[in-house]
Design a protein around this motif. Structure first.
Motif: not given
Length: 802
Positions: A9-21, A66-80
């Motif tokens: 849940e913390k990773v989700k909150r961080i992801f949505h905090q910075f997925d501004t678009n 693509g242009e969207k960038g790092l997905t949620f799974d990608g951010l989760l993987r960086t923390y893992d």
């Protein structure tokens, strides 16, 4: 500790905090904002930000949409993968753990703009999984039937846990508190976590029934429709078992997965983790090496796992005492993932372990730069700074570690040792008291508390502390400490200045010490021999038979390389050399071997690798080692000669060049006789090259030369054969210890000195003479014989004069 659910849940909150678009990805601008926001104390330059983003987008390319960038799974993987700390980042962003905006008041998840999250909520049963790894595209579950296996296994484990809890057989059940494992934490967690892990009772009927039912699940996995599905099932079973600390059973599943997919890195990596936890370090290393081979040959498919493999392989090498080899893998992990602060911390700690303090400080400072609240890194940095003599900054770093973690035992204990070294005994005792508050049975802390209290003048309290230490253990160190306590009590009486009492000893200049007889060793010569003997004791090289070096030259496979001057040489990296040393010193325990490698690295390798290339001339190394290994004097000289002859520059010759011999002796003296060896080393590269050939006989003559060779060897052999000899009730007149080894008798005053006091020129203050004449006795039989001859000569003289 963060639970799996709250961590996700913390990773989700961080992801949505910075997925501004709100496009379901973090582009470079959004990722840059995240990096800056979670490191508020760090001022990044544009170049640093771009370097970090390049590394993230390259390493996690499969998660880039693509242009969207790092997905949620990608951010989760960086923390893992340990590239960041979820809890630290969450706190830095001042976020709160509450139902996200995607959930309505009834807690039902609403559609999300992230395609990854959409896929996860499509199947309700997947959302119920407790392990975040299960949904990962790299390590997770691929086939739907595997989910049923996981469900059934979770039920079996819950049933076993309930029965064990009811019978009181389960200990420290805190498995649900674990966060997802990242990097080396899977099998090398902090001490707090390891203390809370589940301990299963494997001897009862309930456990046997569980294993039988588990076998049925494994059979279901094996009879799947395809090899890939069977592999998926065995890997999932293994991961669930590992999560619940059923390590032996997890290993069975991972081993089966290795059989199904031998060229897949993941099962070998997981099997290695299990083996390490079980204490089977050599087998763990073999599995990690297989994982590394598979990952390196598998292209980008396993690129994300390479840093993990290198770190865990490094930890395994450390478990075997192979710290130089561990450094290589930590360094490689840090290169592959520059933001991996754990790899840098482990690298710094390992470098400290082999005595490379300057490099250790650099690595640890980089780890702290990335994670300022890393208490362990602050502690190890403090230790490295103390080793370099920077005590004031060392105290600050120890204090930072303690501030971050008040019960940090290593920081408290080591800070106590630093205060002891500085003579601040009261502060030292306070640190040891705090250690005992955390770890009441820490006998070393109790012992050092006693020593520090005595140093602070609190004799009665010191005695009480010593009695408590004796209750905890009866180790030989305590008896050594009792002697040390007695010496501390005498400290005020010792010294060379005038005080209230007479000084216990005076130091005599070397010119006033004369020797009697050819066998008596001079003061300077004995000091050098004692230093080499101390090095032998640390490394245990005198227990390594000289023939083993000859065997290594005969059987070892070392490739020929070319030096900067174009000369061929059998060059070898320090980590590979460590492997050879492990064979030569195979009788040492891992922790003792680490100390031996540290001493060899500081004394020998630092001289042989003066250009700091990380590579060494193996033939020269063997030649330098030969004089201090076990064997006769002639055999040591012979192997030294053969080691020089073994070098490619002498290939095909039966003799060595005189220039090679001269270079060897200069290096030998620079290592073992450093007081005048440095100036000699400067001459190695200069002067005319003498290509005259030298035979073994001529080499031995050069070897015995006291001024330019290594004539000190005869004094060293005398110490080796006699340094355990006791001289009855004779004690040293200066230090008052019983004399062991050679006894040096002053012929006029008849006082006796031990080897250490003799080479330091210490005599009792009550024995002041213009000149001192000493005779050395290797054992008491020699002294008795000498006394008999002296009385005999006196008797003959009396008869002749009558």
């Amino acid at each position: 500790m963060t639970t799996r659910g709250s961590r996700l849940e913390k990773v989700k909150r961080i992801f949505h905090q910075f997925d501004t678009n709100r496009d379901g990805g973090l582009n470079r601008d959004e990722m840059a904002a995240l990096v800056v926001a979670v490191n508020p104390r760090v001022k990044f330059s544009d170049e640093q930000i771009n370097a970090i983003l390049d590394e993230v987008f390259r390493t996690y390319g499969e998660f880039i949409d693509g242009e969207k960038g790092l997905t949620f799974d990608g951010l989760l993987r960086t923390y893992d993968d340990g590239a960041g700390d979820v809890d630290r980042d969450f706190d830095a962003l001042a976020l709160e753990l509450k139902p996200s905006e995607e959930e309505d008041k009834n807690g039902i998840s609403q559609p999300s703009s992230s395609s990854v999250v959409d896929e996860r909520v499509m199947e309700p049963h997947k959302k119920l999984r407790t392990a975040a790894w299960a949904a990962s595209p790299n390590n997770g579950i691929v086939f739907d039937d595997t989910w049923q296996l996981v469900d059934d296994l979770e039920i079996l484990i819950k049933r076993l846990k309930a029965k064990h809890s009811k019978d009181g057989k389960i200990k420290n059940d805190n498995s649900d508190a674990f966060s997802d494992a990242g990097w080396s934490r899977e099998f090398a967690p902090s001490s707090e976590i390891s203390e809370k892990r589940v301990t299963w009772d494997e001897s009862g009927h309930d456990y046997a029934a569980f294993v039988k039912e588990l076998g049925v699940l494994r059979s279901r996995a094996d009879t799947s429709r395809s090899r890939s599905e069977a592999f998926d099932g065995q890997m999932a079973i293994g991961r669930v078992l590992f999560e619940h600390y059923l390590i032996k059973e997890a290993l069975v599943s991972f081993k089966r997965a290795c059989e199904l997919m031998p060229f897949d890195a993941k099962p070998h990596f997981r099997a290695g983790n299990c083996l390490y936890v079980l204490g089977r370090h050599t087998e763990a290393k073999e599995e990690f090496l297989l994982a590394l081979e598979a990952a390196e040959s598998g292209g980008n498919q396993f690129a994300y796992q390479l840093p993990q493999i290198h770190v865990n392989l490094g930890i395994t090498f450390e478990g075997e005492g192979m710290v130089l080899s561990a450094c290589e893998h930590y360094r490689e992990a840090a290169i592959l993932c520059p933001t991996h602060f754990r790899a840098l911390k482990l690298l710094g700690s390992a470098l400290f372990g082999v005595g490379e303090y300057k490099a250790a400080v650099k690595a640890l400072e980089e780890a702290i730069y990335m994670k300022n609240d890393y208490a362990d890194a602050h502690c190890d940095l403090a230790s490295a700074l103390h080793a370099m003599g920077d005590d004031e900054n060392a105290i600050k770093e120890f204090q930072k570690a303690i501030d971050l973690k008040p019960g940090h035992v290593d920081a408290l204990y080591n800070l106590g040792g630093l205060y002891m070294d500085m003579g601040r005994y009261q502060r030292a005792s306070e640190m040891y008291i705090r250690v005992l508050g955390v770890w009441p049975n820490h006998w070393r802390a109790q012992l050092n508390k006693s020593v520090s209290l005595l140093g602070a003048g609190e004799s009665e309290e010191a005695k009480k502390a010593l009695k408590e230490a004796l209750k905890m253990t009866n180790r030989v160190e305590l008896h050594d400490a009792i002697s040390h306590l007695k010496q501390l009590q005498k400290r005020r009486l010792r010294g060379n200045g005038s005080g209230n009492g007479e000084a216990a000893f005076i130091t005599i200049e070397p010119s006033k010490f004369k020797t009697v007889g050819e066998k008596t060793t001079s003061r300077p010569e004995l000091a050098i021999a004692l230093d080499i003997r101390a090095f032998q004791r640390i490394t245990r090289l005198n227990r390594c038979e000289i023939e083993h070096i000859k065997k290594e030259m005969r059987e070892g496979d070392v490739q020929i390389s070319y030096s900067g001057s174009g000369l061929p040489e059998k060059s070898i990296r320090k980590s590979s050399l460590e492997g050879i040393l492990r064979k030569l010193l195979d009788f040492l325990k891992p922790e003792t071997f680490v100390g031996a490698v540290k001493a060899i690295n500081q004394k020998i390798l630092s001289v042989l690798d003066e250009s700091e290339t990380g590579r060494l001339d193996l033939g020269m190394f063997f030649a330098v080692l030969a004089p201090i290994c076990g064997g006769s004097m002639d055999k040591r000289k012979q192997i030294a000669y053969e080691s020089l002859l073994w070098r490619p520059v002498n290939e095909g010759n039966t003799q060595i060049k005189k220039s090679d011999a001269l270079k060897y002796f200069k290096i030998l003296r620079a290592i073992y006789i450093p007081s005048n060896g440095i100036s000699e080393m400067l001459e190695i590269h200069g002067g005319e090259i003498d290509n005259t050939m030298v035979s073994l006989t001529e080499f031995c003559t050069m070897f015995d030369d006291q001024e330019w060779g290594f004539g000190i060897l005869s004094a060293l052999l005398k110490l080796e054969t006699g340094d355990r000899n006791r001289h009855g009730s004779h004690v040293c007149a200066t230090c008052r210890y019983k004399i062991i080894g050679s006894r040096f008798k002053e012929m006029k005053s008849h006082l006796s000195l031990c080897s250490q006091c003799y080479c330091e020129g210490k005599v009792p203050s009550s024995c002041k003479q213009e000149e001192y004449r000493f005779k050395e006795y290797a054992n008491e039989a020699e002294a008795v014989k000498d006394k008999y001859l002296w009385f005999g000569s006196k008797g003959s003289s009396s008869k002749g004069g009558s």
